[in-house]
Design a protein around this motif. Structure first.
Motif, PDB file in Angstrom:
ATOM      1  N   ILE A   1      65.836 -44.555 -82.386  1.00 25.50           N
ATOM      2  CA  ILE A   1      65.359 -43.330 -83.034  1.00 25.50           C
ATOM      3  C   ILE A   1      65.970 -42.053 -82.451  1.00 25.50           C
ATOM      4  O   ILE A   1      65.951 -41.008 -83.096  1.00 25.50           O
ATOM      5  CB  ILE A   1      63.818 -43.280 -82.967  1.00 25.50           C
ATOM      6  N   LEU A   2      66.516 -42.099 -81.265  1.00 32.31           N
ATOM      7  CA  LEU A   2      66.921 -40.880 -80.570  1.00 32.31           C
ATOM      8  C   LEU A   2      67.853 -39.995 -81.404  1.00 32.31           C
ATOM      9  O   LEU A   2      67.601 -38.795 -81.544  1.00 32.31           O
ATOM     10  CB  LEU A   2      67.582 -41.208 -79.230  1.00 32.31           C
ATOM     11  N   GLN A   3      68.895 -40.542 -81.977  1.00 27.85           N
ATOM     12  CA  GLN A   3      69.840 -39.726 -82.740  1.00 27.85           C
ATOM     13  C   GLN A   3      69.173 -39.102 -83.962  1.00 27.85           C
ATOM     14  O   GLN A   3      69.444 -37.959 -84.317  1.00 27.85           O
ATOM     15  CB  GLN A   3      71.069 -40.538 -83.162  1.00 27.85           C
ATOM     16  N   HIS A   4      68.269 -39.833 -84.577  1.00 27.03           N
ATOM     17  CA  HIS A   4      67.551 -39.286 -85.735  1.00 27.03           C
ATOM     18  C   HIS A   4      66.675 -38.109 -85.318  1.00 27.03           C
ATOM     19  O   HIS A   4      66.586 -37.106 -86.021  1.00 27.03           O
ATOM     20  CB  HIS A   4      66.687 -40.357 -86.406  1.00 27.03           C
ATOM     21  N   LYS A   5      66.035 -38.210 -84.151  1.00 24.80           N
ATOM     22  CA  LYS A   5      65.210 -37.103 -83.651  1.00 24.80           C
ATOM     23  C   LYS A   5      66.061 -35.872 -83.355  1.00 24.80           C
ATOM     24  O   LYS A   5      65.665 -34.750 -83.663  1.00 24.80           O
ATOM     25  CB  LYS A   5      64.447 -37.532 -82.391  1.00 24.80           C
ATOM     26  N   LEU A   6      67.212 -36.089 -82.761  1.00 24.26           N
ATOM     27  CA  LEU A   6      68.105 -34.965 -82.475  1.00 24.26           C
ATOM     28  C   LEU A   6      68.572 -34.299 -83.766  1.00 24.26           C
ATOM     29  O   LEU A   6      68.607 -33.065 -83.865  1.00 24.26           O
ATOM     30  CB  LEU A   6      69.301 -35.441 -81.642  1.00 24.26           C
ATOM     31  N   ASN A   7      68.911 -35.103 -84.759  1.00 26.27           N
ATOM     32  CA  ASN A   7      69.327 -34.563 -86.053  1.00 26.27           C
ATOM     33  C   ASN A   7      68.180 -33.789 -86.714  1.00 26.27           C
ATOM     34  O   ASN A   7      68.387 -32.717 -87.283  1.00 26.27           O
ATOM     35  CB  ASN A   7      69.785 -35.679 -86.986  1.00 26.27           C
ATOM     36  N   PHE A   8      66.979 -34.345 -86.616  1.00 29.56           N
ATOM     37  CA  PHE A   8      65.831 -33.677 -87.215  1.00 29.56           C
ATOM     38  C   PHE A   8      65.567 -32.330 -86.540  1.00 29.56           C
ATOM     39  O   PHE A   8      65.311 -31.333 -87.212  1.00 29.56           O
ATOM     40  CB  PHE A   8      64.588 -34.568 -87.156  1.00 29.56           C
ATOM     41  N   ASP A   9      65.645 -32.290 -85.224  1.00 28.58           N
ATOM     42  CA  ASP A   9      65.444 -31.029 -84.512  1.00 28.58           C
ATOM     43  C   ASP A   9      66.460 -29.978 -84.971  1.00 28.58           C
ATOM     44  O   ASP A   9      66.112 -28.814 -85.168  1.00 28.58           O
ATOM     45  CB  ASP A   9      65.563 -31.236 -83.002  1.00 28.58           C
ATOM     46  N   THR A  10      67.695 -30.393 -85.151  1.00 28.22           N
ATOM     47  CA  THR A  10      68.738 -29.469 -85.618  1.00 28.22           C
ATOM     48  C   THR A  10      68.399 -28.934 -87.004  1.00 28.22           C
ATOM     49  O   THR A  10      68.514 -27.734 -87.266  1.00 28.22           O
ATOM     50  CB  THR A  10      70.112 -30.170 -85.630  1.00 28.22           C
ATOM     51  N   GLU A  11      67.973 -29.815 -87.896  1.00 24.52           N
ATOM     52  CA  GLU A  11      67.599 -29.393 -89.256  1.00 24.52           C
ATOM     53  C   GLU A  11      66.392 -28.452 -89.221  1.00 24.52           C
ATOM     54  O   GLU A  11      66.386 -27.416 -89.884  1.00 24.52           O
ATOM     55  CB  GLU A  11      67.240 -30.608 -90.108  1.00 24.52           C
ATOM     56  N   LEU A  12      65.391 -28.820 -88.460  1.00 25.02           N
ATOM     57  CA  LEU A  12      64.138 -28.084 -88.433  1.00 25.02           C
ATOM     58  C   LEU A  12      64.299 -26.700 -87.808  1.00 25.02           C
ATOM     59  O   LEU A  12      63.710 -25.727 -88.273  1.00 25.02           O
ATOM     60  CB  LEU A  12      63.100 -28.885 -87.642  1.00 25.02           C
ATOM     61  N   LEU A  13      65.076 -26.597 -86.768  1.00 22.26           N
ATOM     62  CA  LEU A  13      65.213 -25.330 -86.052  1.00 22.26           C
ATOM     63  C   LEU A  13      66.140 -24.342 -86.744  1.00 22.26           C
ATOM     64  O   LEU A  13      66.232 -23.193 -86.329  1.00 22.26           O
ATOM     65  CB  LEU A  13      65.655 -25.590 -84.613  1.00 22.26           C
ATOM     66  N   ASN A  14      66.804 -24.774 -87.814  1.00 20.35           N
ATOM     67  CA  ASN A  14      67.601 -23.862 -88.631  1.00 20.35           C
ATOM     68  C   ASN A  14      66.659 -23.242 -89.658  1.00 20.35           C
ATOM     69  O   ASN A  14      66.238 -23.899 -90.609  1.00 20.35           O
ATOM     70  CB  ASN A  14      68.734 -24.612 -89.321  1.00 20.35           C
ATOM     71  N   LEU A  15      66.303 -21.988 -89.471  1.00 20.23           N
ATOM     72  CA  LEU A  15      65.333 -21.338 -90.342  1.00 20.23           C
ATOM     73  C   LEU A  15      65.856 -21.093 -91.749  1.00 20.23           C
ATOM     74  O   LEU A  15      65.114 -20.628 -92.620  1.00 20.23           O
ATOM     75  CB  LEU A  15      64.835 -20.037 -89.711  1.00 20.23           C
ATOM     76  N   ASN A  16      67.113 -21.402 -91.985  1.00 24.90           N
ATOM     77  CA  ASN A  16      67.661 -21.322 -93.330  1.00 24.90           C
ATOM     78  C   ASN A  16      67.364 -22.593 -94.127  1.00 24.90           C
ATOM     79  O   ASN A  16      67.671 -22.659 -95.311  1.00 24.90           O
ATOM     80  CB  ASN A  16      69.170 -21.086 -93.298  1.00 24.90           C
ATOM     81  N   ASN A  17      66.811 -23.593 -93.472  1.00 25.24           N
ATOM     82  CA  ASN A  17      66.428 -24.824 -94.148  1.00 25.24           C
ATOM     83  C   ASN A  17      64.940 -24.798 -94.445  1.00 25.24           C
ATOM     84  O   ASN A  17      64.161 -24.243 -93.682  1.00 25.24           O
ATOM     85  CB  ASN A  17      66.749 -26.050 -93.283  1.00 25.24           C
TER      86      ASN A  17
END
Length: 138
Positions: A55-71
């Motif tokens: 799951i680690l890579q998926h969590k890192l990807n999710f954090d990147t998506e979530l922390l971009n306030l343009n998403n």
């Protein structure tokens, strides 16, 4: 309130939560203004948890998506009885209701952690028009 231009709108939620219907209605209302994704890294995390996959890579990807306030992340979580009724009327080609219920509960746990993010909408109502206006009018 500061508004950010929207890069991506991601629809998340368990099977039978109304993602496809929401997708079509939001595209119609917005005149296809946004890139709307049906599922993204949150689903990858949830399914990795469900099936004991890394799951680690998926969590890192999710954090990147979530922390971009343009998403924008839209998590559809209607009442479990609504999902049960949809399953009873049309079934699911991939999963049993028991599996869908497990996924629902995992998404619900994630919703508790996500509810205070300004770019996350957690929609618990089954009323499509009400849900669409909550997202589109922001």
């Amino acid at each position: 309130m500061v508004k950010f231009p929207i890069n991506y709108v991601t629809l998340e939620g368990p099977d039978l939560s109304g993602k496809t219907t929401f997708y079509n209605a939001l595209h119609k209302l917005s005149k296809y203004s946004w890139n709307i994704q049906d599922r993204s890294s949150l689903s990858m995390c949830v399914h990795a948890e469900q099936y004991n996959r890394p799951i680690l890579q998926h969590k890192l990807n999710f954090d990147t998506e979530l922390l971009n306030l343009n998403n924008r992340l839209i998590l559809l979580l209607p009442d479990l009885n609504t999902i049960r009724n949809r399953y009873a009327s049309r079934g699911d080609e991939m999963q049993t209701f028991r599996d869908i219920k497990k996924l629902y509960l995992v998404f619900k746990e994630h919703a508790k952690q996500l509810k205070n993010f300004p770019n996350v909408y957690i929609l618990n109502e089954s009323n499509l028009d009400e849900n669409i206006s909550k997202v589109y009018d922001q």
